[in-house]
Design a protein around this motif. Sequence first.
Motif, PDB file in Angstrom:
ATOM      1  N   VAL A  53      -5.221  -5.581 -21.567  1.00  0.00           N
ATOM      2  CA  VAL A  53      -6.205  -6.651 -21.368  1.00  0.00           C
ATOM      3  C   VAL A  53      -6.801  -6.498 -19.974  1.00  0.00           C
ATOM      4  O   VAL A  53      -6.156  -5.990 -19.052  1.00  0.00           O
ATOM      5  N   SER A  54      -8.065  -6.953 -19.836  1.00  0.00           N
ATOM      6  CA  SER A  54      -8.806  -6.709 -18.589  1.00  0.00           C
ATOM      7  C   SER A  54      -8.494  -7.717 -17.493  1.00  0.00           C
ATOM      8  O   SER A  54      -8.810  -7.485 -16.331  1.00  0.00           O
ATOM      9  N   GLY A  55      -7.901  -8.856 -17.839  1.00  0.00           N
ATOM     10  CA  GLY A  55      -7.643  -9.854 -16.791  1.00  0.00           C
ATOM     11  C   GLY A  55      -6.783 -10.983 -17.331  1.00  0.00           C
ATOM     12  O   GLY A  55      -6.262 -10.908 -18.448  1.00  0.00           O
ATOM     13  N   ARG A  56      -6.649 -12.028 -16.526  1.00  0.00           N
ATOM     14  CA  ARG A  56      -5.771 -13.147 -16.894  1.00  0.00           C
ATOM     15  C   ARG A  56      -6.323 -13.942 -18.071  1.00  0.00           C
ATOM     16  O   ARG A  56      -7.531 -14.133 -18.182  1.00  0.00           O
ATOM     17  N   LEU A  57      -5.411 -14.451 -18.878  1.00  0.00           N
ATOM     18  CA  LEU A  57      -5.792 -15.179 -20.087  1.00  0.00           C
ATOM     19  C   LEU A  57      -5.280 -16.614 -20.052  1.00  0.00           C
ATOM     20  O   LEU A  57      -4.227 -16.888 -19.480  1.00  0.00           O
ATOM     21  N   GLY A  58      -6.026 -17.506 -20.692  1.00  0.00           N
ATOM     22  CA  GLY A  58      -5.534 -18.864 -20.941  1.00  0.00           C
ATOM     23  C   GLY A  58      -6.218 -19.970 -20.167  1.00  0.00           C
ATOM     24  O   GLY A  58      -6.112 -21.136 -20.550  1.00  0.00           O
ATOM     25  N   LYS A  98     -17.075   1.412 -18.371  1.00  0.00           N
ATOM     26  CA  LYS A  98     -16.085   2.381 -17.899  1.00  0.00           C
ATOM     27  C   LYS A  98     -15.137   2.834 -19.007  1.00  0.00           C
ATOM     28  O   LYS A  98     -14.500   3.880 -18.904  1.00  0.00           O
ATOM     29  N   LEU A  99     -15.004   2.016 -20.042  1.00  0.00           N
ATOM     30  CA  LEU A  99     -14.068   2.338 -21.132  1.00  0.00           C
ATOM     31  C   LEU A  99     -14.625   3.344 -22.133  1.00  0.00           C
ATOM     32  O   LEU A  99     -13.879   3.847 -22.989  1.00  0.00           O
ATOM     33  N   ARG A 100     -15.923   3.644 -22.044  1.00  0.00           N
ATOM     34  CA  ARG A 100     -16.489   4.671 -22.936  1.00  0.00           C
ATOM     35  C   ARG A 100     -15.710   5.968 -22.754  1.00  0.00           C
ATOM     36  O   ARG A 100     -15.474   6.390 -21.616  1.00  0.00           O
ATOM     37  N   SER A 152      -3.925   7.419 -20.651  1.00  0.00           N
ATOM     38  CA  SER A 152      -3.543   6.219 -19.894  1.00  0.00           C
ATOM     39  C   SER A 152      -3.621   6.441 -18.386  1.00  0.00           C
ATOM     40  O   SER A 152      -3.901   5.512 -17.640  1.00  0.00           O
ATOM     41  N   GLU A 153      -3.408   7.681 -17.948  1.00  0.00           N
ATOM     42  CA  GLU A 153      -3.532   7.917 -16.496  1.00  0.00           C
ATOM     43  C   GLU A 153      -4.980   7.831 -16.047  1.00  0.00           C
ATOM     44  O   GLU A 153      -5.285   7.290 -14.988  1.00  0.00           O
ATOM     45  N   ASN A 154      -5.891   8.384 -16.866  1.00  0.00           N
ATOM     46  CA  ASN A 154      -7.321   8.239 -16.572  1.00  0.00           C
ATOM     47  C   ASN A 154      -7.708   6.774 -16.500  1.00  0.00           C
ATOM     48  O   ASN A 154      -8.461   6.353 -15.622  1.00  0.00           O
ATOM     49  N   LEU A 155      -7.173   6.023 -17.444  1.00  0.00           N
ATOM     50  CA  LEU A 155      -7.515   4.606 -17.474  1.00  0.00           C
ATOM     51  C   LEU A 155      -7.069   3.931 -16.184  1.00  0.00           C
ATOM     52  O   LEU A 155      -7.813   3.150 -15.580  1.00  0.00           O
ATOM     53  N   ALA A 156      -5.844   4.206 -15.759  1.00  0.00           N
ATOM     54  CA  ALA A 156      -5.311   3.566 -14.548  1.00  0.00           C
ATOM     55  C   ALA A 156      -6.177   3.914 -13.341  1.00  0.00           C
ATOM     56  O   ALA A 156      -6.360   3.091 -12.437  1.00  0.00           O
ATOM     57  N   ALA A 157      -6.753   5.109 -13.338  1.00  0.00           N
ATOM     58  CA  ALA A 157      -7.607   5.505 -12.212  1.00  0.00           C
ATOM     59  C   ALA A 157      -8.937   4.758 -12.241  1.00  0.00           C
ATOM     60  O   ALA A 157      -9.479   4.378 -11.204  1.00  0.00           O
ATOM     61  N   VAL A 158      -9.454   4.540 -13.448  1.00  0.00           N
ATOM     62  CA  VAL A 158     -10.784   3.940 -13.603  1.00  0.00           C
ATOM     63  C   VAL A 158     -10.733   2.407 -13.549  1.00  0.00           C
ATOM     64  O   VAL A 158     -11.605   1.759 -12.981  1.00  0.00           O
ATOM     65  N   LEU A 159      -9.716   1.826 -14.176  1.00  0.00           N
ATOM     66  CA  LEU A 159      -9.583   0.358 -14.224  1.00  0.00           C
ATOM     67  C   LEU A 159      -8.174  -0.041 -13.790  1.00  0.00           C
ATOM     68  O   LEU A 159      -7.340  -0.438 -14.597  1.00  0.00           O
ATOM     69  N   PRO A 160      -7.890   0.043 -12.493  1.00  0.00           N
ATOM     70  CA  PRO A 160      -6.523  -0.206 -12.024  1.00  0.00           C
ATOM     71  C   PRO A 160      -6.021  -1.624 -12.304  1.00  0.00           C
ATOM     72  O   PRO A 160      -4.813  -1.844 -12.366  1.00  0.00           O
TER      73      PRO A 160
END
Length: 320
Positions: A157-162, A201-203, A274-282
């Motif tokens: 998930v991209s951020g906090r929920l609720g 960025k998720l493309r 998943s490592e690419n993702l962590a670099a792009v959207l930490p």
Amino acid sequence: MPLSEFELIRQYFERQAIVRDDVVLGIGDDAALLRVPEGYELVVTVDTLIAGVHFPEHTASAAIGHKALAVNLSDLAAMGAEPAWFTLALTLPEGDAVWLEGFASGLHDLAMQAGVALVGGDTTRGPLSITIQAMGLVPQGQALRRDGAHAGDLIYVSGRLGAAGLALDGLQGRLTVTAGEQASLQPGLDRPQPRLVDGMKLRGLASSAIDISDGLLADLGHILERSGGLGASLRLADIPLAAVGAIAYETRLRAALYAGDDYELCFTVPVSRSENLAAVLPDARCIGVVEMEPGLRGITSAGERIALDVRGYDHFGAGS
Ligand code: ADP
Ligand code: MG
């Protein structure tokens, strides 16, 4: 009605719309002419907001203007699209200048921020309702879809929920909150921020994506269903929750799982990326994994597995 329909359109919508050079013809003709660049696909979405159904009757008009556009931009974000244009069909009980001033400012501030141009619409009289159609662009074949998840993919998930759900419960008296807590929750309900940059960025990284408008479990459920009837396990302690005052953990977790309106993104990523993702959207948080076995399972911090029901709290109370 103090303003004629045409004055109203000119003053609040035409004059304030941002200008883009791919708008061949905007407000003022029978229809708009828009130029889609070579190699791109047009992404189109529409959402209606009705007073008393999608927002409380007395919501400030600036918040309504913001939210009507935000929910549509959030759909574009979930597709990985870059926002370009929108149309506005507005039904108003009366041409109230103060209301319109606020509505237009909320709408245009977000439009400006997102670089999206208002290119047309329709204005009618009746019970308050706002329909926005948003259009965006995505390079051919690169849109994020709901149907691409596979067993083994990680769920993020991209951020906090609720916060939005807690704010609504506080407003409507289902939850006792202090004035300070309500004030810190309210922007989540009134001013959701569509995750446009994250979506783009998720493309090429995410195997599937959705924006969370109906609650994490319901929306993740749509991905799993569209992806061929898969299931998932979620590590409950890893779900990022709205951080507010003294509201109990369990109340905040329930809001994150079941309440909607947060407009964060939920997406899946193959382990190999998943490592690419962590670099792009930490800041994105990994909360679980897609599995072959249908259904949703929660894993408590004690390691206990509990069934999660998309629709209710029944199974949840026991394990928390
Ligand atoms: P028509 O009768 O041809 O549909 P309208 O009188 O409804 O035209 O609208 C005139 C112009 O103003 C059109 O270009 C339309 O797209 C635009 N328009 C009408 N209402 C709105 C609105 N709420 N926001 C933006 N543009 C609008
Ligand atoms: Mg019309």
